[in-house]
Structures are given as C-alpha cells and as structure tokens.
Design a protein around this motif. Structure first.
Motif, PDB file in Angstrom:
ATOM      1  N   GLY A  16      32.249  18.176  20.099  1.00  0.00           N
ATOM      2  CA  GLY A  16      33.271  17.085  19.983  1.00  0.00           C
ATOM      3  C   GLY A  16      34.283  18.265  21.103  1.00  0.00           C
ATOM      4  N   VAL A  17      34.810  18.873  20.952  1.00  0.00           N
ATOM      5  CA  VAL A  17      35.976  19.071  21.389  1.00  0.00           C
ATOM      6  C   VAL A  17      35.448  19.797  23.099  1.00  0.00           C
ATOM      7  N   ASP A  18      36.587  19.358  23.935  1.00  0.00           N
ATOM      8  CA  ASP A  18      36.351  19.768  25.247  1.00  0.00           C
ATOM      9  C   ASP A  18      37.119  20.600  25.748  1.00  0.00           C
ATOM     10  N   HIS A  19      37.148  22.001  26.445  1.00  0.00           N
ATOM     11  CA  HIS A  19      37.231  23.020  26.766  1.00  0.00           C
ATOM     12  C   HIS A  19      37.668  23.674  28.123  1.00  0.00           C
ATOM     13  N   LEU A  20      38.082  22.808  28.979  1.00  0.00           N
ATOM     14  CA  LEU A  20      38.588  23.103  30.372  1.00  0.00           C
ATOM     15  C   LEU A  20      39.358  24.665  30.513  1.00  0.00           C
ATOM     16  N   VAL A  21      38.433  25.351  30.876  1.00  0.00           N
ATOM     17  CA  VAL A  21      38.999  26.339  31.567  1.00  0.00           C
ATOM     18  C   VAL A  21      39.395  27.163  32.576  1.00  0.00           C
ATOM     19  N   LYS A  22      40.123  27.799  32.580  1.00  0.00           N
ATOM     20  CA  LYS A  22      40.641  27.817  34.332  1.00  0.00           C
ATOM     21  C   LYS A  22      40.940  29.447  34.590  1.00  0.00           C
ATOM     22  N   VAL A  23      39.635  30.227  35.566  1.00  0.00           N
ATOM     23  CA  VAL A  23      39.956  31.480  35.649  1.00  0.00           C
ATOM     24  C   VAL A  23      40.272  32.118  37.116  1.00  0.00           C
ATOM     25  N   ILE A  24      41.012  32.582  37.105  1.00  0.00           N
ATOM     26  CA  ILE A  24      41.285  33.214  39.026  1.00  0.00           C
ATOM     27  C   ILE A  24      41.672  34.423  38.796  1.00  0.00           C
ATOM     28  N   MET A  25      40.404  34.978  40.048  1.00  0.00           N
ATOM     29  CA  MET A  25      40.745  35.712  40.385  1.00  0.00           C
ATOM     30  C   MET A  25      40.668  37.001  41.846  1.00  0.00           C
ATOM     31  N   TRP A  26      41.564  37.744  41.794  1.00  0.00           N
ATOM     32  CA  TRP A  26      41.857  38.274  43.525  1.00  0.00           C
ATOM     33  C   TRP A  26      41.753  40.043  43.350  1.00  0.00           C
ATOM     34  N   SER A  27      41.953  40.500  44.452  1.00  0.00           N
ATOM     35  CA  SER A  27      41.344  41.842  44.536  1.00  0.00           C
ATOM     36  C   SER A  27      43.036  42.673  44.685  1.00  0.00           C
ATOM     37  N   SER A  28      42.829  43.739  43.933  1.00  0.00           N
ATOM     38  CA  SER A  28      44.339  44.288  43.575  1.00  0.00           C
ATOM     39  C   SER A  28      44.239  45.836  44.068  1.00  0.00           C
ATOM     40  N   VAL A  29      45.304  46.482  43.548  1.00  0.00           N
ATOM     41  CA  VAL A  29      45.117  47.729  42.918  1.00  0.00           C
ATOM     42  C   VAL A  29      45.755  48.359  41.664  1.00  0.00           C
ATOM     43  N   ASP A  30      44.881  49.659  41.010  1.00  0.00           N
ATOM     44  CA  ASP A  30      46.062  49.364  39.558  1.00  0.00           C
ATOM     45  C   ASP A  30      47.156  50.916  40.247  1.00  0.00           C
ATOM     46  N   ALA A  31      47.850  51.337  39.320  1.00  0.00           N
ATOM     47  CA  ALA A  31      49.361  51.946  39.624  1.00  0.00           C
ATOM     48  C   ALA A  31      48.478  53.735  40.140  1.00  0.00           C
ATOM     49  N   LYS A  32      47.119  54.309  40.049  1.00  0.00           N
ATOM     50  CA  LYS A  32      46.955  55.383  41.033  1.00  0.00           C
ATOM     51  C   LYS A  32      46.680  54.712  42.408  1.00  0.00           C
ATOM     52  N   GLY A  33      46.781  53.385  42.806  1.00  0.00           N
ATOM     53  CA  GLY A  33      46.052  53.162  43.930  1.00  0.00           C
ATOM     54  C   GLY A  33      44.358  52.687  44.332  1.00  0.00           C
ATOM     55  N   LYS A  34      44.365  52.886  43.494  1.00  0.00           N
ATOM     56  CA  LYS A  34      42.245  52.537  42.978  1.00  0.00           C
ATOM     57  C   LYS A  34      42.428  50.801  43.018  1.00  0.00           C
ATOM     58  N   ARG A  35      40.844  50.721  43.557  1.00  0.00           N
ATOM     59  CA  ARG A  35      41.175  49.377  44.162  1.00  0.00           C
ATOM     60  C   ARG A  35      40.481  48.564  43.171  1.00  0.00           C
ATOM     61  N   LEU A  36      40.760  47.391  42.764  1.00  0.00           N
ATOM     62  CA  LEU A  36      39.767  46.967  41.501  1.00  0.00           C
ATOM     63  C   LEU A  36      40.113  45.346  41.500  1.00  0.00           C
ATOM     64  N   ILE A  37      39.788  43.818  40.448  1.00  0.00           N
ATOM     65  CA  ILE A  37      39.064  43.050  40.619  1.00  0.00           C
ATOM     66  C   ILE A  37      39.901  42.360  39.518  1.00  0.00           C
ATOM     67  N   ARG A  38      40.969  41.627  39.373  1.00  0.00           N
ATOM     68  CA  ARG A  38      41.989  41.265  38.496  1.00  0.00           C
ATOM     69  C   ARG A  38      41.370  39.484  38.121  1.00  0.00           C
ATOM     70  N   ARG A  39      41.166  39.646  36.672  1.00  0.00           N
ATOM     71  CA  ARG A  39      40.879  38.300  35.944  1.00  0.00           C
ATOM     72  C   ARG A  39      42.177  38.116  35.293  1.00  0.00           C
ATOM     73  N   PHE A  40      42.319  36.513  35.551  1.00  0.00           N
ATOM     74  CA  PHE A  40      43.582  35.880  34.636  1.00  0.00           C
ATOM     75  C   PHE A  40      43.081  34.596  34.338  1.00  0.00           C
ATOM     76  N   ASN A  41      42.616  34.346  32.460  1.00  0.00           N
ATOM     77  CA  ASN A  41      42.914  32.643  32.592  1.00  0.00           C
ATOM     78  C   ASN A  41      44.242  31.625  32.134  1.00  0.00           C
ATOM     79  N   LEU A  42      44.071  31.040  34.139  1.00  0.00           N
ATOM     80  CA  LEU A  42      45.709  30.065  33.771  1.00  0.00           C
ATOM     81  C   LEU A  42      46.003  29.249  32.175  1.00  0.00           C
ATOM     82  N   ASP A  43      44.937  28.590  31.797  1.00  0.00           N
ATOM     83  CA  ASP A  43      45.177  28.588  30.782  1.00  0.00           C
ATOM     84  C   ASP A  43      43.349  27.203  30.228  1.00  0.00           C
ATOM     85  N   ILE A  44      44.319  26.773  28.770  1.00  0.00           N
ATOM     86  CA  ILE A  44      43.035  25.625  28.736  1.00  0.00           C
ATOM     87  C   ILE A  44      43.337  24.519  27.989  1.00  0.00           C
TER      88      ILE A  44
END
Length: 785
Positions: A16-44
C-alpha cells in the motif's frame, strides 16, 4: 558531444505504500582515467500512480540537475523500466517527451528480466495453474515445502531444522518400511536420493552415520513467487533434490505436532500434493513429474538467458551489471533460435536435462483423456507450455526488435557490426557459410553459441524490412564515416578495441559508444533494489526524505565503496605480486606454474574502516567542490528538494487536492435519500440460496424434507413415484412457487413470477440444521450473486 544520460524508473508499491524511484546513469571516468558507468538515485517519492503524474514527478526531480540551463551539455536520451502498471515505461515515455524532459530523439526499452519472468509465469500458470491457498499444482507444492522448512527454522533456528533433516535421513537409511513406502510412492526420487548417498560415501572417509549426521538442510530458502525473479525455479530445484527427505519430514512432523498447529496443517496439505496420483499404481506422483519438466526447462533455457541479461558487459567490465544493450539484438536471435531448436519436432525429449521427465512420463498409463492426469496429460501440457511461453515472450520483447533499439547492434560483436552496416548501407550480405563462435560475448559453457552471420543480420533487420529505418538512426548518421571504415576494412575492426583499428582514427565512435549506448540498461535491478530499501524504511514510518537519503547512501557509499576498495586492493596486490616475482627471478627462484594468489574479494576489519574513511573523505571533498560551482540559492534549492518533503511531487499533489477539497466545501450539498443497505448473514436472515441446494452439495434430502414439512396440497397430491422421479432442479422450482406464495401472504412481498425467487426461509428442522452447517459457504454464494 553532449553527455547522454539514461533514466531508469520503477513505480513500486509495497503493502500500500508507493515508491517512485528515479535512477540516472551515464558514462564517466575514475581518478585513474578508467572508463566506467555511474549510477545515481535522484530521489524517492510517492508520485501519482498514473503516467502523467509519474512523468511530472520525474521532471521535478530532474530539475535538480539544472536541465534547462544545461540543455546543450546534458541530453536525456534513453528511458528504461518495466511494461506494467501506471508507471509503465511505454506510457511514461511520450509524457516525458511532451514535458521536454526526454530528447526528441530519445528511445525506450523495457526490462528483459521482467520479460523473461513474465513469459515463464504466463506459461506456467496457463499450463499448471496458479500458486495459492486452495490450488492443487506443483507450484503450490513448492510453496508448502519451503514454508515447512522455513517454519521449522523459525521455531528453533537452523540447528532444529538440520536436526529434523539429518535424523530423517538416518531413519530412512535404517528402515526397510520407509524405503518400501518411498519406492511405491516416488520411485525416481528415492533412487536419486540413494544414488546421492552412495556418491557421498565414495567421496568421504567418514562412516555412513557420521556422514548423515553432517548433512545440512538447504539454507537461505526464499518463498517461491513468480513476482520475485528466480525464486520459483530455485524452489523447484530444492524440492526435487530433497523430495524424499521433505516427504518423510512432513510425515514425522504430523506425528510430532498437534493437529491444530500451523506446522501440522502445512505438513498435511503438503503431503496431499506430494502423494497426488492419477491411479494408485503410479510410480511417481503427478506434481513430481510436473516439477521435473519445469526444472528441466529452467535449467536448459530460462536460467542461462536470465543470467546472461544480468551479466557485466565483456568490454565495459566490472560495474556494467546489466549494461549489455549493445549485445541484446544479437542475443535475442541466439535465444529465439535456441528455443526453436529445442521445441521443433520435440527435440527437447532428447536433451539430457529432460531425461528424468521423459522416463517418468513413459512410465505412465494412457487413461484416454488428457484431463485424467495420465500420459496424455503431459503430451498436452508440454505443448501448451512451450506455446504459451513463446507467445508471451514475443509480446514482452517486441519493442527490443524495433529499429529504434536494434541499431545498437552496430556496437555489438564486431563481425555482426561490420555486416550489419554493409546490409543497411548497400544491401550486401555476408558469405552464406560465415559463422561466428559467440561465447565471449554471449553464453559459453559446454554448448557455446555458434551464429550464422546472415541469419543474425536478417533477424536484426527483420529480413531487411527495417534496414532503412536502422540506417537513418541518429547515432548511425552521426558516426557514418567511422562505421563505413568498420564495414569496409579488411578483417575485423572493433570500435571498442584500439588494437584492431588498423591505423584508423576511431576515437570519436569509441567515445560515442560509451556515451550513447553504455548507459542503456537491459534490466532495472538498480531501481528494484532501491524500491526494496524504501519499503523497509516505510515500514518504520520514515517519510520520503529519509527514503531519499537512504537511496543516495546506497548509490554513493553502499554500492560503490566496495568496488572502489576492491579495485584499490587488487592493484596493490598486483604490484606486490609483480615485485615478488621480480625478486624471485633475481634470486634464481623459479615460480611454480600453479601458484596463484586468490583475488581480494572485499576489505575486512580495520582495513575496511580505514578505507571507508578515506573513501568518504573523497566523496565529501567532491561534494564541497560541486557546491562551490553553484550559487547559494541553488544549493538551498537542492537541499530543500532532498532533505525535506516540502518540495516532493507527492506534497505538491496533496496541496492541489487540498485546494480542490476546500473549494468543494463551498458547494451546495446534495444529500442522498436514506435506504437500507446491509448484509444479513444466514444466521440472522435465515435464508438459503436455492441454487446451492443441488446434488453436489447433498441438497436433495433437505429439499424433500422442506417440501414435506410445508405440506402444501400441490405437493401432497403427487405420488411417491412422481416425487422420486423429479430432478433437483424440478424440486427447487416447485419450492420456489411455494416460497413465492408464502412471501405474498405472510410478508407482503410480491414477485412477478416464480423464477424471481432466489432464496427461501427454511421451515423444516432438517433445512434449518443444514443452514447452520453451510452458512458460510451460502453467504459466499449469495455475495457472488
């Protein structure tokens, strides 16, 4: 090149409790210059359970990113979610485009884990039936078996469960009677159990008694539910592998527990299903045979593909969990081709995984009708299951075969990309005999996929019908020069592997694949995990702000910390290993070929605490740097969006509803005229639903007793032979007429015709007694009417 962002949404509802989750994903690089995919939840937040409401809530959350100000630098180009409910991805997509959140050229995809699971659920339910109380099928049997073990564990922990399990096995090994019962009731299961014990004896130095004492009941049992990925197939495996032990545990529990106990009732219901047979001499129980088929299908087809869609991309590497969109078009060809091969001309009957099922079915009698549970039943059920699975899967994956999605195959296997470009650009086909071993990109094991290139290209282009639409896709047009180099080059050129570029400059398309395609998901597990987290918090009355904070913690710390720490420790381990080898080499010490150092899996102890502090410090510094780039008012706006519920979309909706309600308070009342609306139970009302008085419910003697008691002339004038020859329906009709007359004279209630009378007031002691015994079922019957 703008930064392309993919968005995953999940509008979950838990109790009975609604949860609208919004996750964004994008391509990035870490401190060593290695490619990776980042994820982040904006809010719920709760949002509204409509496409429009969900889209507006998503736009409000995305405003935190400064979408309007950064439109030239940020492009929301992909939406991912499931197909069902008010927040279904295909419903939200046009709403988000009309709100100018998604780019005009954006695409959408649905979760492939949901797609496969839904196909399995549909085929299973339409073939064997639903799981649930009162249902009699193999899935309800699995549920009861798991609940039996879970309930024992709740009563006394794993120690009690293991005691029941090992003592049951010990008794079985000692008792000829138990073995005879097993052999006559579930011969295949008993033989499988005995073979397993014999194999364990051969591998162990312990005595048989010590070996049995050490055996443990299966752990980490999850209640099977088609709504939870993989739980039904894993439960089926546990039940089949432990059928004999579970059966005798249930029998013993019945003797040990009181009949009113919950555990007794589970055991009793479970044994009813475990012993169900079409005829007494049947060697293997009906639901055991059904589970043999279900497990074989899952092992052969369902599980391998389910696992593939959850895997990391072989090039994008660790952290690209479920980011294999570029490979999905070719994998769908592999998947559907394997299904076709498996089911054509009953080829599945020759597959080793189906052998136990085939043996069990061959041991059944033909009973003349497929609904009697004999051999004909399984000839029908297998055909039905495959047909329903194929139909449902085709519906679920339909959009993945759309040109708006299949274009991503130009970033897939390099040889497929090469010939796909030649096909859509010049209608050129590969050599007819060109085949590829696809095990590195797809499933390996003992049966790696070998794909005919032309057949795969035909599938992706829908036999060339979609070639033009694929060719005109924005990505292909933007990188047409680079794709032409890949298509026309000698041998194989892989845009993601610079060592194959043959002197060509393909950096731009390499960047483009990471930017445009890598963030596009094949499943929404990232969002599902956050829905579960929000649900746990909601149970403790924590609001939307706390749920948002928890989700951010999951994205910033819980998920990424271990990956960061393990990467750091493995690099350190690699350097140490390299120094050790160099030192040994200088000292003339030869390393053994088989000397391998196990990789670090996670930080532990003080080391973990120290690294977490270091990681947290880095996160806080990054936040401080980001804040410096923003105005004070913008920082406050972000804080207000995240730290309180004041600016949540659900709060805005609630405020709007308050205004509407306040306006309604000023409108003129239009009160309804009062009339009696009330349920009267049979105990109070004292009526019997006539349709319920039939032969199935044993109603005939009571009908006759009621008619005799009323002693009406019309009934007295009939002979005993005439009364006996009347059907139940005719007796009920006769009683309707008498009841209609009674209602008219005694209660002033008039009906136009006898057929309008649906229930009677019982006058005879027999009918009144029958009413008391059946009142609950009569009430249910009345409610259905």
């Amino acid at each position: 090149m703008p930064l392309h962002i993919s968005l995953i949404t999940d509008h979950g509802n838990r109790k009975g409790v609604d949860h609208l989750v919004k996750v964004i994903m994008w391509s990035s690089v870490d401190a060593k210059g290695k490619r990776l995919i980042r994820r982040f939840n904006l809010d719920i937040d709760a949002g509204e359970h409509t496409a429009t409401g969900a889209a507006e809530a998503i736009k409000k959350s995305l405003s935190v990113l400064g979408l309007e100000e950064e439109r030239d630098n940020l492009r929301f180009s992909h939406l991912h979610g499931d197909r069902g409910g008010g927040g279904a991805v295909w419903k939200i997509f046009p709403e988000l485009q009309s709100l100018e959140v998604l780019h005009v050229l954006a695409t959408w995809t649905n979760c492939m884990l949901h797609a496969l699971q839904k196909a399995l659920e549909t085929a299973s339910i339409r073939t064997f039936g639903k799981q649930g109380m009162g249902h009699k099928n193999c899935f309800q049997l699995c549920y009861l078996a798991i609940m039996l073990m879970v309930t024992v564990k709740k009563k006394g922990g794993r120690d009690l469960l293991n005691h029941y399990y090992s003592r049951t096995i010990a008794r079985l090994m000692q008792s000829d009677e138990w073995q005879r019962v097993g052999d006559s009731n579930f011969a295949l299961a008993l033989q499988s159990f005995m073979d397993e014990i014999e194999e364990l004896e051969d591998l162990s130095d312990e005595s048989i008694d010590e070996l049995i004492e050490s055996l443990k009941c299966p752990a980490n049992l999850m209640q099977p539910n088609f709504g939870r990925w993989g739980t039904v197939s894993s439960a089926a495996k546990v039940v089949l592998d432990n059928w004999t032990q579970i059966y005798f545990m249930a029998e013993t529990i019945k003797k040990a527990e009181k009949s009113e106990s919950y555990l007794y009732k589970i055991a009793n219901s479970l044994l009813d299903l475990m012993t169900a047979k079409a005829y007494p001499e049947q060697e293997n129980p009906t639901h055991y045979v059904s589970l043999l088929f279900f497990r074989a299908f899952c092992k052969t087809f369902f599980d391998p593909h389910m696992e593939w869609f959850k895997r990391n991309d072989p090039v994008f590497g660790e952290g690209s969990y479920g980011q294999v969109s570029r490979l999905v078009p070719e994998h769908m060809h592999i998947m559907l081709e394997r299904f076709r091969v498996l089911t054509t001309n009953d080829a599945w009957t020759l597959h080793p995984s189906f052998k136990p099922f085939v043996i069990a079915v061959n041991g059944l009698r033909e009973l003349g009708k497929d609904t009697k549970g004999g051999k004909e039943f399984y000839e029908t059920t297998t055909a039905t299951f495959f047909k329903q699975f194929e139909r449902s899967l085709a519906t679920q994956i339909k959009h993945w075969q759309d040109p708006d999605v299949t274009w991503m195959a130009v970033a897939g296997h390099p040889m497929i990309a090469k010939w796909l470009m030649r096909k859509i650009a010049n209608n050129e086909s590969a050599p007819s005999d060109l085949e590829l071993d696809m095990h590195l990109h797809h499933m390996g094991g003992t049966n790696p996929p070998v794909v005919n290139v032309n057949e795969c290209i035909d599938f992706i282009t829908a036999e060339n019908k979609n070639s033009t639409d694929i060719f005109n896709q924005p990505f292909i047009q933007e990188f047409l020069n680079e794709l032409a180099i890949i298509a026309d080059g000698d041998g194989t050129i892989d845009a993601l592997d610079p060592s194959t570029w043959q002197g060509n400059d393909l950096k731009r398309i390499h960047e483009g694949i990471w930017n445009y395609i890598a963030p596009n998901s094949t499943h929404q597990q990232a969002a599902e995990n956050l829905v579960q987290t929000a649900n746990h918090l909601a149970k403790t009355n924590h609001g939307e702000a706390r749920r948002t904070a928890s989700a951010m913690n999951h994205c910033l710390f819980a998920r990424d910390f271990n990956r960061w720490a393990v990467g750091k420790l493995r690099r350190k381990q690699k350097r140490q290993e390299q120094r050790r080898k160099e030192a040994n080499n200088d000292a003339g010490i030869l390393d053994a070929d088989d000397k391998r150092v196990s990789k670090v899996r996670r930080p532990e102890g003080k080391q973990k605490l120290k690294m977490f502090i270091q990681y947290s410090d880095g996160i806080l510094k990054s936040i401080a740097t980001a804040k410096k780039a923003l105005t004070a008012s913008r920082v406050r706006e972000i804080h207000n969006n995240l730290r309180t519920s004041k600016n949540k979309s659900s709060t805005v909706v609630a405020e709007e509803k308050k205004k509407v309600y306040d306006a309604a308070l000023q409108k003129k009342l239009n009160p309804k005229e009062g009339k009696l609306l009330m349920d009267f139970t049979p105990f109070i009302n004292g009526t019997v639903v006539l349709s319920y008085l039939n032969g199935v419910n044993g109603g005939r003697p009571y009908l006759l007793a009621e008619l005799d008691f009323r002693d009406e002339k019309k009934w007295r004038d009939l002979t005993d032979a005439q009364k006996s020859s009347m059907s139940d329906k005719e007796l009920r009709y006769f009683l309707r007429g008498l009841e209609r007359t009674r209602l008219d004279y005694e209660e002033g209630i008039q009906y136009e015709k006898d057929e309008d009378v649906s229930e009677i007031k019982p006058l005879s002691p027999e009918m009144q007694e029958w009413l008391e015994e059946h009142q609950e079922r009569i009430m249910n019957e009345k409610n259905r009417k």
